[in-house]
Every structure is written in C-alpha cells, then in structure tokens.
Design an enzyme around this catalytic site. Structure first.
Site, mmCIF file in Angstrom:
data_model
loop_
_atom_site.group_PDB
_atom_site.id
_atom_site.type_symbol
_atom_site.label_atom_id
_atom_site.label_comp_id
_atom_site.label_asym_id
_atom_site.label_seq_id
_atom_site.Cartn_x
_atom_site.Cartn_y
_atom_site.Cartn_z
ATOM 1 C CG ASP A 1 -1.820 1.196 1.326
ATOM 2 O OD1 ASP A 1 -1.755 2.063 0.423
ATOM 3 O OD2 ASP A 1 -2.589 1.278 2.299
ATOM 4 N NE ARG B 1 -1.967 9.307 -12.461
ATOM 5 C CZ ARG B 1 -1.724 8.675 -13.608
ATOM 6 N NH1 ARG B 1 -0.536 8.808 -14.179
ATOM 7 N NH2 ARG B 1 -2.640 7.924 -14.175
ATOM 8 C CE LYS C 1 10.896 9.828 5.150
ATOM 9 N NZ LYS C 1 9.787 10.435 5.932
ATOM 10 C CB SER D 1 5.949 12.769 -16.019
ATOM 11 O OG SER D 1 5.141 13.914 -16.122
ATOM 12 C CB VAL E 1 1.166 4.446 -23.865
ATOM 13 C CG1 VAL E 1 1.678 3.012 -23.869
ATOM 14 C CG2 VAL E 1 2.324 5.434 -23.841
ATOM 15 C CB THR F 1 -1.716 1.127 -20.886
ATOM 16 O OG1 THR F 1 -2.428 2.258 -20.361
ATOM 17 C CG2 THR F 1 -0.369 1.577 -21.422
#
Length: 246
Positions: free
Chosen positions: A64, A112, A121, A137, A182, A184
C-alpha cells in the site's frame, strides 16, 4: 561492458509492475538478464502478472503506497537492489475546470506524486552504488490539453521533482520517462474497447511514427535510464512526435 550486459544479474524493483508500462518494464528487465521484483496494491493483479512473467527471476508482492510503514517493510524485505522504477498510477480526474471537485482532485497526487515520494524515501538507502531511480510522468506536462488542467499539474510536479531529487540523492541517478499516447489498460477507465480502437487509429495517423505506442515501446526508455550511467536529472520523452504534431 556491452550495453546488453549492463543489467545482467542486477536487481530491479518496479512498483506498478503488474500491468501496462510497468509490466512491460518488468518483461524487458528479465530479458536483459536481471532479477525483477514487482509490486502492486492488489494481490490478484500481482498473481496475474507473475503467471504471465513465468520466470524464476521474477517475484511479486503487494504494498500500500499510502502507508510509509508498509513501504518501509516492503523494501526491508526486498533488501539491497540496483534500480527502482515507479509506474504506479490511477485514473486522473478530467473535465471542465470550473466543475472540479477539489476533494477528488487532491487525491490525484496521492498515487502519482506523494506515493512516489514515499516509495523513494523508503528505497533510497537500499539502492546499491551505480543505481538509479526512474519515475513516470506524461507529455501533458509539456503540452496541455483543454479540460486536463489537474492532470497537467500532476504530471508537471513529477517532471520538476526529477531535478530536485537528482540533486538531493546524488550519486543515485534520478530520471523520469515522459510517455506520449500509449495503448494500456488505463484507457479502459474512460472508454470501451471499440472507442479505444477508433481513438488509437485516428491519433496514430497524426503521429510521425504512424501509430500510438505500445507499453513495450516505452519500456525501452526505462532500460536506457537504468543503463545510462551519465544520465541524471533528465526527463526522457517518448511521444512518437506528438509534441510536434498533436
């Protein structure tokens, strides 16, 4: 070292690797002789991706990305690795700006942008020397479309983050791939397969390549970002000439 061997025996983590561009990256990584660890928020998606990858060099887990604790445990379990790819994304809110639901719009950054930051991090201290981070991006950041203002802001935030993190995390290399149009599974959120086919055909005719991209096309850019040891702080565009023609 030959370019084809630069990923051999490396370990690559792909969050968002169960579908779309992320899955194509995972396949390309395996083809390059590396080990890949994919992650998604849904166990069924991970299971499906693992069945399709069908390789002893591939493993999959759920995580998550809204939970820093889960991300920390995920990377601790993975252990030291070489390259981190983040392709996770959800459907963005589209529509006229004056009708924007700000509460929903704020969530556009959760997966995102903030999810990506949280993952980096947690990952950074486990990335081996010579390693890299590659984010995702979209060309909407460079060429906005009417009624896509929120999506433009989200994409632009990631593009700018690339340069900041490249400075902060050096010598870890940080880059972002900016795909154009794209084909997808993400399009399933917005339109039927028949509508998609029509849009892909019409858009492809306008592009210099004569077609829209497949996830495999875009995966090559992520391989470049992993292999190119002198590239950092860069935004790599793969748009079929869309910035010139669309």
């Amino acid at each position: 070292m030959s370019s084809k061997d630069k990923l051999r025996n490396k370990r690559v983590v792909v969050i968002g690797g169960s579908s779309g561009i992320g899955f194509a990256v995972a396949e390309a990584v395996l083809d390059s002789g590396a080990e890949v660890i994919i992650a998604s928020s849904t166990q069924s998606k991970v299971d499906g991706a693992m069945a399709r990858l069908d390789s002893p060099s591939a493993s999959g887990r759920t995580v998550d990305i809204s939970s820093e604790e889960q991300l920390r445990h995920f990377f601790e379990d993975v252990g030291p690795f070489d390259h981190f790819v983040y392709t996770a994304g959800d459907a963005l809110q589209l529509g006229q700006f004056e009708q924007t639901d700000l509460k929903k719009a704020k969530t556009a950054l959760d997966v995102r942008f903030w999810g990506c930051i949280a993952a980096i991090k947690a990952a950074q201290k486990l990335i081996r020397p010579g390693g890299s981070i590659t984010m995702t991006s979209g060309t909407i950041a460079l060429k906005p479309i009417k009624d896509w203002a929120i999506a433009t802001g989200v994409a632009g935030a990631t593009e700018s983050l690339t340069r900041g993190l490249a400075l902060d995390l050096a010598p870890i290399r940080v880059n972002t791939v900016i795909p154009g149009f794209v084909a997808t599974e993400m399009w399933d959120t917005h339109m039927s397969k028949e509508e998609q086919h029509k849009v892909f055909q019409e858009t492809g005719k306008k592009l210099l390549t004569g077609r829209v991209a497949s996830p495999d096309d875009i995966a090559e850019c992520y391989l470049y970002c992993m292999k190119a040891g002198f590239t950092t702080g860069s935004n790599v565009v793969a748009d079929g000439g869309g910035l010139l023609t669309l």
